[in-house]
Design an enzyme around this catalytic site. Structure first.
Site, PDB file in Angstrom:
ATOM      1  N   SER A  19      45.126 -17.648  43.453  1.00 42.33           N
ATOM      2  CA  SER A  19      44.418 -18.684  42.693  1.00 42.33           C
ATOM      3  C   SER A  19      44.230 -18.353  41.216  1.00 42.33           C
ATOM      4  O   SER A  19      43.730 -19.197  40.462  1.00 42.33           O
ATOM      5  CB  SER A  19      43.057 -18.973  43.330  1.00 42.33           C
ATOM      6  OG  SER A  19      43.220 -19.750  44.497  1.00 42.33           O
TER       7      SER A  19
ATOM      8  N   LYS B 285      45.481 -20.835  38.740  1.00 45.92           N
ATOM      9  CA  LYS B 285      44.696 -21.971  38.260  1.00 45.92           C
ATOM     10  C   LYS B 285      44.224 -21.794  36.826  1.00 45.92           C
ATOM     11  O   LYS B 285      43.782 -22.763  36.195  1.00 45.92           O
ATOM     12  CB  LYS B 285      43.526 -22.222  39.208  1.00 45.92           C
ATOM     13  CG  LYS B 285      44.021 -22.726  40.567  1.00 45.92           C
ATOM     14  CD  LYS B 285      43.012 -22.571  41.678  1.00 45.92           C
ATOM     15  CE  LYS B 285      43.678 -22.948  43.006  1.00 45.92           C
ATOM     16  NZ  LYS B 285      42.860 -22.601  44.173  1.00 45.92           N
TER      17      LYS B 285
ATOM     18  N   SER C  25      37.646 -23.598  43.085  1.00 47.93           N
ATOM     19  CA  SER C  25      39.046 -23.218  43.291  1.00 47.93           C
ATOM     20  C   SER C  25      39.776 -24.222  44.174  1.00 47.93           C
ATOM     21  O   SER C  25      40.648 -23.857  44.970  1.00 47.93           O
ATOM     22  CB  SER C  25      39.130 -21.814  43.913  1.00 47.93           C
ATOM     23  OG  SER C  25      40.383 -21.225  43.654  1.00 47.93           O
TER      24      SER C  25
END
Length: 380
Positions: free
Chosen positions: A61, A64, A121
């Site tokens: 993640s 991101k 997230s």
């Protein structure tokens, strides 16, 4: 026609006087239980510590951060607005992993999607933003990689907006440090979102997974990530006494481990180093002669503030040498590179920066150009 030879003129530049006691013993970088790590000083851009900085890793993640960067850029360029309403597609709604629990029947604002991405997230938020910006997540992945190259992230390739596993989706801790610095520098208004400790959407409140936000008041972001392949990853930033450092730690064993290992790095950088500001942006540090111009002197300096990072107690030992190419002949544009600054410590270079013209100088009249041509020819 006689060819004029460019000569280098060196000048010692006085650095600000900073007085410290004898430098204390500085322990080695702490042992970090992870696959790779990277610690960089935000203001100087200098690497304080690293291990396998260019090793390819799965970002999970942490991907991101780039999805966010391109979203912030789209807002700045007015291709998106914070109050604009978007609807999650079937693909976004069915994407696995962490989610902000979007409802296909209820449009959501870009502002909420950013919080859902940065705090929760949410993969559904990332896909929704990617499709709004690029038309498809696949096209957005290409945009992400192109932006990475522009930023100097040369060992990064993105295939999706979420960080879900893909063998062709990779980066390095060095490249993630570049990206984190770019977000803080270029989009401080959006960086604040990473400090939110929770966000509630659709009646569901989710905490920020960055445990350091709850433990260290100096930590104000950034992002965590996890997949089975990547392990537990974290990018974090901490500021203290006018300084800021950014850590990247990947491949740890647990959420607790990534917080502990990141804290070790951040505190190491803040405790044992200083980042003195050597020169201010756009402030003249010297003047050099100009030939064939409407002015005889050119003020020179730096386009941005100049910092360097050294061990505590060593600032007063820094030496700066400024070199300019001579002769300088008009016309000169403001911002044009006319030399370089090299800062050294104990004979070793620690910093190099371009020196630029701080104002434009146009060509002089015919007689002044003629006279300067004679002086150059005679070596006056």
């Amino acid at each position: 026609m006689k060819k004029l030879t460019s000569l280098l003129v060196a000048a010692a530049v006085a650095l600000p006087s900073v007085s410290f006691a004898n430098a204390p013993f500085v322990p080695p970088v702490p042992e970090i239980a992870g696959k790779a790590y990277y610690l960089v000083d935000f203001y100087s851009g200098q690497v304080v510590a690293s291990s396998d900085p260019d090793k390819r890793i799965a970002p999970a993640s942490l991907t991101k951060l780039m999805t966010g960067y391109l979203t912030y850029k789209a807002i700045k360029e007015k291709r998106l607005t914070l109050d604009q309403k978007l609807t999650v597609s079937h693909k976004g709604w069915t994407t696995g992993g962490s989610r902000m629990f979007l409802d296909p029947k209820i449009p959501v604002s870009v502002d909420d999607l950013i919080k859902g991405m940065d705090v929760q997230s949410g993969n559904d938020a990332c896909v929704t933003l990617a499709e709004a910006i690029a038309g498809s997540e696949e096209a957005f992945g290409q945009m992400m990689t192109a932006e990475a190259r522009r930023l100097g992230m040369n060992n990064t390739q993105f295939r999706n907006a979420t960080g879900l596993p893909n063998p062709e989706h990779y980066t390095t801790v060095h490249d993630l440090g570049i990206l984190a610095s770019a977000i803080i520098r270029e989009y401080p208004e959006f960086y604040k979102t990473y400090s939110l400790k929770s966000f509630t959407y659709n009646g569901i409140s989710q905490p920020n997974r960055n445990l350091l936000l709850y433990r260290d008041p100096n930590v104000d972001g950034m992002k965590t990530g996890f997949t089975d392949d990547a392990g537990y990853n974290m990018v974090a930033s901490s500021r203290r006494d006018g300084r800021r450092v950014i850590s990247v730690v990947v491949g740890t064993a647990s959420p607790e481990a990534r917080a502990v290992e990141s804290s070790k790095l951040l505190n190491y950088g803040l405790q044992f180093f200083d980042t003195p500001k050597l020169y201010a942006a756009s402030k003249p540090v010297s003047e050099i002669p100009v030939y064939k111009g409407d002015a005889k002197k050119l003020p020179i300096g730096f386009a941005s503030d100049v910092y360097t990072t050294v061990l505590k107690g060593q600032s007063a030992q820094l030496k700066a040498d400024l070199t300019t190419s001579q002769p300088v002949i008009a016309p000169i544009k403001a911002g044009q590179v006319v030399g370089k600054l090299v800062v050294s410590l104990d004979g070793k270079k620690v910093l190099e920066r371009p020196v630029v013209a701080l104002k434009a100088i146009e060509q002089g009249n015919f007689f002044s150009r003629l006279w300067d041509s004679i002086k150059l020819m005679l070596g006056w």
